[in-house]
Enzyme design. Structure first.
Site, PDB file in Angstrom:
ATOM      1  N   CYS A  56     -61.987 -17.750   8.841  1.00 22.65           N
ATOM      2  CA  CYS A  56     -61.222 -17.644   7.273  1.00 22.65           C
ATOM      3  C   CYS A  56     -62.087 -16.606   6.592  1.00 22.65           C
ATOM      4  O   CYS A  56     -63.226 -16.688   6.164  1.00 22.65           O
ATOM      5  CB  CYS A  56     -61.168 -18.969   6.866  1.00 22.65           C
ATOM      6  N   CYS A  59     -62.963 -17.997   2.964  1.00 22.96           N
ATOM      7  CA  CYS A  59     -63.852 -19.095   3.233  1.00 22.96           C
ATOM      8  C   CYS A  59     -65.133 -18.270   3.073  1.00 22.96           C
ATOM      9  O   CYS A  59     -66.095 -18.677   2.514  1.00 22.96           O
ATOM     10  CB  CYS A  59     -63.918 -19.787   4.345  1.00 22.96           C
TER      11      CYS A  59
END
Length: 395
Positions: A56, A59
């Site tokens: 991600c 993230c």
């Protein structure tokens, strides 16, 4: 209730004190899910869970730029027991199912018994991330409290607008559903109030929508109250949405009539108009017009806009095998790289076009640079570029 109020006060108090802080980032508890809840019970705090995955990109961005911020660290370290959990490994797999985590990053705030108090998510600036902590720490503002009031039948404007704001970060489909409910229940007379104006600005409007038609019918009143710039911004967005829709209908006369009107609007964006026109040619396979007009725009309204040049080039890459179009797209991608060599997507688009045009050396050079520019923030994109490099080397 008492501990959430204390947490709320802690988040408020640290904002002005971060300069004296010794924190170097949010401190995350190391241990099992069971142990983190035991720690929360002992500390009389909520648990903040950063739900992430290894691939991600957002993230990684949050971890690098927001979790290390002093203000965010002070707030979260004082108010919560913080915990990171990979949703695709170990306990994270069942945890993801239990709390219905469907996007990354998702932020959960849980009590010591594992009950969900607040839910949010996404990439965001530090100020917004701290604001989420305050909501989670305020019993009246949590997603669970708002959801409970909604499920119990409350439909006040205040509740629905707050509920939509929270859902937009965690459940976009539900947010749109509640938004449509709010629009339906708001009478025309109430659209002329500040609440009505907030509703009109909440989502981009289509020209055929009730809110947009009301705005245009009462434009003078809205301009007098909120200013022409704000009203014209909404009008311009609606026009751009209509133009994008017209691209797919392939009604040439209607499309260019709309485009011409858009170009004559006050504060119209010439670069956006050019981008929309070029996408029309590609979508409707008018390749001769694309090449001719793209060459012109590359030296005029788009000559300093690397993002639009790169976007159009990638649009060609994904839409056609026409060699002349791909050559023009490659020239635009190279121009984007020359304008901004710090943007990973500029280099990756240029590399892919060079590869498609069998320019091995330049494709390999651009792909390797894109990998360097990208770094480790987006593992998924990194994997795609590495795969591209393998294909180029195999040419």
């Amino acid at each position: 209730m008492k501990k959430t109020i204390i947490a709320f006060l802690l988040c408020v108090s640290v904002v002005g004190a971060h300069a004296q802080s010794e924190y170097k980032g949010i401190m995350f508890f190391q241990g099992t899910v069971k142990e983190v809840f035991a720690k929360a019970k002992q500390a009389n705090k909520l648990v903040f869970v950063d739900c992430y995955t290894s691939w991600c990109g957002p993230c990684k961005w949050m971890e690098k730029y927001v979790f290390t911020n002093d203000t965010a660290a002070n707030c979260y370290n004082n108010a919560f027991v913080n915990y990171k959990l990979d949703m695709e490994k170990g306990e994270g797999i069942d945890f993801r199912k239990q709390y219905e985590v469907n996007s990354f990053p998702t932020y959960l705030f849980l009590d010591a018994n594992g009950k969900l108090v607040h839910k949010s998510g996404g990439r965001m600036p530090t100020t917004e991330f701290v604001a989420i902590a305050r909501k989670a720490s305020n019993p009246q503002e949590t997603s669970s409290a708002l959801e409970s009031r909604y499920n119990n039948g409350e439909r006040s404007f205040e509740l629905l607008s707050k509920y939509i704001a929270i859902l937009k970060n965690s459940n976009r489909e539900k947010a749109l559903s509640v938004y449509n409910e709010l629009v339906t229940q708001t009478a025309d007379k109430d659209l002329l109030t500040d609440n009505g104006w907030a509703l009109i600005k909440l989502y981009p409007l289509d020209e055929e929508s009730r809110l947009y038609k009301f705005l245009m019918a009462n434009k003078v009143q809205f301009v007098n109250k909120y200013g022409s710039e704000e009203v014209e911004k909404i009008q311009r967005t609606a026009t751009e949405r209509a133009l994008n829709s017209a691209i797919y209908k392939n009604d040439k006369d209607d499309f260019f009539k709309r485009l011409e009107a858009y170009r004559h609007e006050k504060n119209a964006d010439g670069g956006t108009a050019a981008e929309i026109e070029l996408r029309y040619y590609i979508r409707n396979k008018d390749y001769l017009s694309f090449v001719k007009v793209a060459k012109h725009y590359s030296h005029t309204v788009l000559k300093a806009d690397d993002s639009k040049l790169s976007f159009i080039a990638r649009n060609c890459l994904n839409s056609t095998e026409d060699k002349e179009v791909l050559q023009q797209a490659c020239a635009m991608a190279r121009q984007a790289v020359e304008l901004n060599g710090k943007e990973f997507s500029n280099y990756s688009t240029y590399a892919e076009l060079c590869y498609k045009l069998n320019n091995k050396n330049e494709a390999l050079r651009a792909a390797q640079i894109s990998l360097q520019v990208l770094g480790d923030e987006n593992p998924k994109a990194k994997k795609r570029v590495e795969s591209l490099i393998e294909k180029i080397q195999a040419m």
